[in-house]
Design an enzyme around this catalytic site. Structure first.
Site, mmCIF file in Angstrom:
data_model
loop_
_atom_site.group_PDB
_atom_site.id
_atom_site.type_symbol
_atom_site.label_atom_id
_atom_site.label_comp_id
_atom_site.label_asym_id
_atom_site.label_seq_id
_atom_site.Cartn_x
_atom_site.Cartn_y
_atom_site.Cartn_z
ATOM 1 N N LEU A 1 0.775 -1.188 0.293
ATOM 2 C CA LEU A 1 -0.031 -0.243 -0.118
ATOM 3 C C LEU A 1 0.973 1.534 -0.178
ATOM 4 O O LEU A 1 0.551 2.205 -1.063
ATOM 5 C CB LEU A 1 -0.703 -0.096 1.414
ATOM 6 C CG LEU A 1 -1.404 -1.106 1.578
ATOM 7 C CD1 LEU A 1 -2.948 -1.004 2.714
ATOM 8 C CD2 LEU A 1 -2.835 -1.014 0.416
ATOM 9 N N GLY B 1 9.059 1.678 7.502
ATOM 10 C CA GLY B 1 8.490 0.886 7.062
ATOM 11 C C GLY B 1 7.676 0.032 6.269
ATOM 12 O O GLY B 1 6.789 1.334 6.041
ATOM 13 N N PRO B 2 7.230 -0.856 5.253
ATOM 14 C CA PRO B 2 6.394 -0.920 4.213
ATOM 15 C C PRO B 2 4.836 -0.828 5.308
ATOM 16 O O PRO B 2 4.725 -1.607 5.989
ATOM 17 C CB PRO B 2 6.817 -1.741 3.175
ATOM 18 C CG PRO B 2 7.571 -2.512 4.535
ATOM 19 C CD PRO B 2 8.367 -1.261 5.024
ATOM 20 N N ASP C 1 -0.342 14.193 17.922
ATOM 21 C CA ASP C 1 0.067 14.502 15.853
ATOM 22 C C ASP C 1 -1.125 14.565 15.308
ATOM 23 O O ASP C 1 -0.942 14.087 14.167
ATOM 24 C CB ASP C 1 1.174 13.218 16.053
ATOM 25 C CG ASP C 1 1.927 13.514 14.708
ATOM 26 O OD1 ASP C 1 2.297 14.973 14.267
ATOM 27 O OD2 ASP C 1 2.070 11.389 14.057
#
Length: 359
Positions: free
Chosen positions: A54, A60-61, A173
């Site tokens: 995605l 990281g992925p 955040d």
């Protein structure tokens, strides 16, 4: 740490390699979150194939995983380029698991094997809010009614974190990319990596690591629920305008969306802030009410900002009942140039300040 990018929720837990290993049965019971065997993750993502990827976050992925029975989950595969230990990982998972609200993203499980650490969370097919409101093609799918529903959902989620959850949490955040949209376009707050739990009725706490607050308070190591309120105000103005808080504005004195909106307010042209894509669908009274609330949330003095309880109440008020907003910090470039020693929240909102210590 939890990170959200534009393609969906991304939980990034910083891990020290020397701390990695299989969790004990006792650890798993304490976490009270489903543990997935690593081989199931490999199968669900077709061995982390590019076709299922995605996107790529800073740590990281993330992949789409399809499990037996058709269940879909977002699978975050932690990069080894990190520095948080197993203890911090367990604390992070426990925190996310205890937060249950329809406007918060749900953690569904985790996995660990050797140097691999993975988190699984609900798959959000419409990805993140910023993907829609800042794209001139996709923004037409968000009419005013839908945007107002999204505003209400974000406000309810923050109210839950600040007041109604078992844990009193300051998110720290909040931004459009950290708001995910489910298949029905319901908003869900994500990215709790910078979140901080405060005790009892406290609304303020200290930190030495992550700060999302005005510089004067950042230097003292303090943050409060009013930091989240400020961030909500920025998101509100972004949803109304379809513009990012940082960028070019027609008013050359404006260096941020906050200062641009304040300028329009002073010029008595508040509806000029409106995203052109909303021209046909907008409710001008609701838009004006939301703009006023947004400006109230970004006032320079945190004491002047409403709580999220107050925000929810004001979202249903008559405009005449709303107080007049006070000036945000640094509303013009000229002012900013004349005071270079101070950094405002509108600038801090784009930054993450960190030191080398773990939480």
């Amino acid at each position: 740490m939890v990170i959200l990018c534009s393609i969906g929720v991304i939980f990034c837990i910083r891990v020290k390699r020397r701390d990695l290993g299989m969790l004990s049965e006792e650890d798993r019971k304490v976490l009270d979150v489903p543990f997935f065997e690593f081989k199931r993750i490999v199968s669900a993502t077709e061995n982390f194939s590019l076709a299922n990827k995605l996107g790529q976050g800073g740590f990281g992925p993330v992949y789409k995983g399809t499990f037996p029975g058709g269940a879909e989950m977002a699978v975050k595969r932690l990069s080894s380029q990190s520095g948080q230990g197993l203890k911090e990982f367990k604390n992070e998972v426990s925190l996310i698991a205890k937060l249950q609200h329809r406007n918060l993203v749900r953690l569904l499980g985790y996995s660990m094997k050797n140097h691999e650490m993975i988190l699984l969370y609900e798959y959000m097919p419409n990805k993140s809010l910023d993907r829609f409101i800042f794209d001139r093609t996709l923004c037409i799918h968000l009419d005013w009614s839908l945007r107002f529903d999204i505003i209400m959902g974000i406000a309810r989620g923050l109210l839950y974190l600040h007041q109604d959850s078992r844990l009193r949490v300051i998110h720290r955040d909040m931004k459009a990319s950290n708001v995910l949209l489910d298949e029905e376009m319901n908003p869900k707050i994500s990215d709790f990596g910078l979140a901080k739990i405060v005790k009892g009725r406290d609304t303020e706490a200290s930190t030495t690591r992550w700060l999302y607050v005005p510089r004067i308070r950042a230097l003292n190591g303090f943050f409060s629920v009013k930091s989240d309120v400020y961030s909500f105000g920025v998101i509100l103005l972004e949803i109304i305008s379809g513009k990012r808080n940082t960028g070019y504005y027609h008013n050359q004195e404006a260096f941020s969306l906050v200062s641009y909106a304040w300028g329009l307010w002073n010029e008595k042209k508040p509806l000029d802030l409106l995203d052109p894509a909303l021209a046909e669908s907008c409710n001008s009274i609701e838009v004006l009410r939301c703009m006023i609330i947004g400006l109230l949330c970004v006032q320079e003095d945190p004491q002047d900002r409403p709580t999220m309880t107050g925000v929810l109440g004001m979202l249903g008020m008559d405009i005449e009942s709303l107080p007049d907003p006070k000036e945000p910090a640094f509303v013009s470039k000229a002012h900013a140039r004349s005071s270079p020693s101070y950094v405002t929240e509108s600038e801090i909102n784009q930054l993450t300040i960190t030191d080398a210590e773990g939480r």
